[in-house]
Design a protein around this motif. Structure first.
Motif, mmCIF file in Angstrom:
data_model
loop_
_atom_site.group_PDB
_atom_site.id
_atom_site.type_symbol
_atom_site.label_atom_id
_atom_site.label_comp_id
_atom_site.label_asym_id
_atom_site.label_seq_id
_atom_site.Cartn_x
_atom_site.Cartn_y
_atom_site.Cartn_z
ATOM 1 N N TRP A 154 0.821 -1.209 0.000
ATOM 2 C CA TRP A 154 0.000 0.000 0.000
ATOM 3 C C TRP A 154 0.859 1.265 0.000
ATOM 4 O O TRP A 154 0.415 2.317 -0.459
ATOM 5 C CB TRP A 154 -0.950 -0.013 1.188
ATOM 6 C CG TRP A 154 -2.094 -0.961 1.009
ATOM 7 C CD1 TRP A 154 -3.347 -0.664 0.529
ATOM 8 C CD2 TRP A 154 -2.115 -2.364 1.287
ATOM 9 N NE1 TRP A 154 -4.140 -1.794 0.498
ATOM 10 C CE2 TRP A 154 -3.408 -2.854 0.955
ATOM 11 C CE3 TRP A 154 -1.179 -3.268 1.787
ATOM 12 C CZ2 TRP A 154 -3.794 -4.185 1.112
ATOM 13 C CZ3 TRP A 154 -1.540 -4.603 1.939
ATOM 14 C CH2 TRP A 154 -2.820 -5.054 1.601
ATOM 15 N N THR A 163 0.777 5.696 -1.722
ATOM 16 C CA THR A 163 0.340 6.550 -0.618
ATOM 17 C C THR A 163 0.921 7.955 -0.766
ATOM 18 O O THR A 163 2.141 8.136 -0.791
ATOM 19 C CB THR A 163 0.761 5.959 0.734
ATOM 20 O OG1 THR A 163 0.104 4.703 0.935
ATOM 21 C CG2 THR A 163 0.389 6.889 1.879
ATOM 22 N N ASP A 167 -3.711 6.113 -3.924
ATOM 23 C CA ASP A 167 -4.803 5.327 -3.344
ATOM 24 C C ASP A 167 -5.092 5.677 -1.894
ATOM 25 O O ASP A 167 -6.163 5.335 -1.375
ATOM 26 C CB ASP A 167 -4.486 3.828 -3.423
ATOM 27 C CG ASP A 167 -4.448 3.315 -4.849
ATOM 28 O OD1 ASP A 167 -5.056 3.952 -5.729
ATOM 29 O OD2 ASP A 167 -3.787 2.281 -5.085
ATOM 30 N N SER A 168 -4.147 6.318 -1.194
ATOM 31 C CA SER A 168 -4.332 6.645 0.222
ATOM 32 C C SER A 168 -3.482 7.856 0.566
ATOM 33 O O SER A 168 -2.642 8.297 -0.237
ATOM 34 C CB SER A 168 -3.977 5.451 1.113
ATOM 35 O OG SER A 168 -2.646 5.022 0.868
ATOM 36 N N SER A 219 3.501 5.329 -7.614
ATOM 37 C CA SER A 219 2.282 5.211 -8.415
ATOM 38 C C SER A 219 2.222 6.340 -9.450
ATOM 39 O O SER A 219 3.050 7.262 -9.437
ATOM 40 C CB SER A 219 1.069 5.252 -7.494
ATOM 41 O OG SER A 219 1.069 6.437 -6.728
ATOM 42 N N GLY A 274 0.911 -1.055 -7.713
ATOM 43 C CA GLY A 274 0.750 0.387 -7.783
ATOM 44 C C GLY A 274 1.521 1.093 -8.875
ATOM 45 O O GLY A 274 1.324 2.296 -9.095
#
Length: 490
Positions: free
Chosen positions: A94, A98, A115-116, A144, A189
């Motif tokens: 993740w 981020t 995404d975050s 990303s 990602g």
């Protein structure tokens, strides 16, 4: 029989003579370390703990949404501090997507290409936690589409913001990996079509920027997973990535899981969890990455920056005593092989956490970790192989007693005992459980648990005289020889 080795006098009879065990290397003082996933820090999706029943898993059981981990929790801090010093790696899949927002409050939703969101307050919590528990921060950066220019090349602005904010908050990043698991870039990602050439371009940008922006921070990588001895050519391989990027690492890193959890299609039987083949998977993976290190970054220390029994949150038995055998055997094997740091995934999330994610209470692997920390020092001794396939022996200098030697003896047989003949008196610490797949573990017959006020129990040994002792089936024993007077341990 040489007194300098652990040797099999005859089948089932093994002698331990600690006085003249030779040093074969040293490990980092932060050898035993752990991960807190980036998505734990920000809050979001992560591997959902197994349901309490044994029903078949379905799509509902793959991910769960969770709030940010409470890094100020007193119990969490106390138990993490008991494993200090350590490295705290804040990364994971993740982290690759981020956004770092140096503002409070942070944006509620990430902008396109991410995404975050990691806000300043949450990163301050990481820095404060690391300081409180004597952990050095290791992390990675977003790669990303939102972190790239119009031509698709990686930009440094996000990473520079994280470095600058860390310094402004009085923190320090000890080491960074450019990205998490670049061999899985297609699902991790990275932009569509990301290949080894793109990675090589980006890594050179990253490396040149790091040497200017944070020369005190170690560059660690590539942080790969999934390579095989004879790759099929599909997807990204570590060999291709390293050939494209060229040299530039301070530490060579890789990831290893024995298998995939059922969440990702794994179908493993717990009956194999003590087998020699299961435990030796650690060696097989290390051999692959050691060869790549030797080819592309010769002489660079090796770090295992993410590991557990099963990827995707762990197997059902990873929260039980059964996985403590793999956990400690892995530490012993890797220390013997010269790996400098091993970062367990995770400290307190999903089924492979050292601590229960809801209560932060210790699981069996935590008690195993605590004993290793207290008894196994940084000088590794030569505990040669013995003629007993289910008995695994490792030796280190004791971390606090001059001249003392600690031996880890793992009886991975479910049915057979072993006789161990000691040349010197020892202090004995034996872990066992009435149920291998139970959450409770006993030390020398006493159940290990926190006190009502969250104090750790005294880990008290039993005296073992020189001569033969018995190692019962499916038990883990640490032996400390205070009077070994081993010259390597002075």
């Amino acid at each position: 029989m040489s007194a300098a080795t652990l040797c099999a006098a005859r089948a089932g009879d093994v002698s331990v003579a600690p006085t003249k065990l030779k040093s074969i290397g040293t490990i980092d003082a932060r050898f035993q370390s752990y991960n807190i996933e980036m998505t734990e820090v920000t809050g979001g999706r992560f591997w959902k703990p197994y349901p309490p029943t044994m029903r078949a898993l379905d799509a509902r059981d793959r991910y769960g949404t969770r709030p940010p981990i409470d890094l100020a929790n007193a119990r969490l801090r106390k138990l993490a501090a008991a494993l200090a010093p350590a490295y705290l790696r804040v990364s994971g899949s993740w982290a690759n997507a981020t956004l770092f927002a140096d503002m409070d409050p942070a944006p509620a939703k990430p902008p396109p290409g991410f995404d975050s969101v990691l806000g300043r307050n949450r990163w301050r919590d990481v820095i404060d936690f690391a300081r409180a528990v004597d952990a050095e921060i290791v992390t990675s950066f977003a790669i990303s589409p939102g972190s790239r220019d119009a031509d698709g090349a990686w930009k440094t602005d996000q990473a520079q913001r994280l470095i600058d904010t860390t310094r402004s908050l009085g923190g320090h990043i000890a080491a960074v990996e450019f990205m998490n698991e670049p061999t899985l870039a297609a699902t991790n990602g990275a932009p569509p079509g990301y290949d080894a050439k793109a990675y090589g371009r980006d890594f050179r940008i990253f490396g040149e920027w790091m040497r200017r922006a944070a020369p005190e921070t170690l560059i660690v990588g590539p942080g790969s997973i999934g390579d095989a001895p004879s790759p099929s050519g599909s997807g990204l391989t570590t060999r291709d990535l390293l050939a494209a990027s060229g040299p530039g690492l301070d530490r060579f890193s890789y990831h290893h899981y024995n298998t995939l959890s059922p969440r990702c299609g794994g179908r493993d039987d717990p009956a194999q969890a003590l087998s020699g083949q299961w435990l030796a998977r650690t060696d097989a993976t290390l051999a692959i990455y050691s060869a790549l290190r030797d080819r592309f970054e010769p002489g660079k220390p090796i770090w295992l920056t993410e590991t557990a029994d099963a990827a995707c949150g762990g197997n059902r038995w990873d929260k039980t005593f059964l996985d403590a055998f793999r956990y400690l055997d892995q530490l012993g094997r890797l220390a013997r092989a010269g790996v400098q740091v091993v970062m367990h995934n995770t400290l307190a999330a999903s089924d492979y956490g050292l601590l229960d994610e809801a209560t932060f209470r210790p699981r069996p692997n935590y008690w195993a970790a605590l004993l290793w920390h207290r008894l196994m020092g940084t000088i590794v001794l030569d505990a040669s192989s013995v003629a007993a396939p289910d008995l695994h022996l490792y030796a280190h200098c004791h971390p606090g007693l001059r001249g003392a030697v600690s031996v880890l003896a793992i009886n991975a047989s479910r049915h057979a005992s072993f006789a161990l003949t000691l040349s010197h008196p020892a202090e004995r610490y034996t872990l066992h459980a009435t149920q291998l797949q139970g959450a409770t573990v006993q030390l020398n017959g006493k159940t290990l648990a926190l006190s009502a006020d969250d104090e750790l129990p005294g880990l008290e040994p039993r005296a073992a005289s020189a001569g033969a002792i018995r190692l019962a089936p499916a038990t883990i024993t640490f032996l400390v020889f205070p009077a070994a007077a081993n010259p390597a341990c002075r």
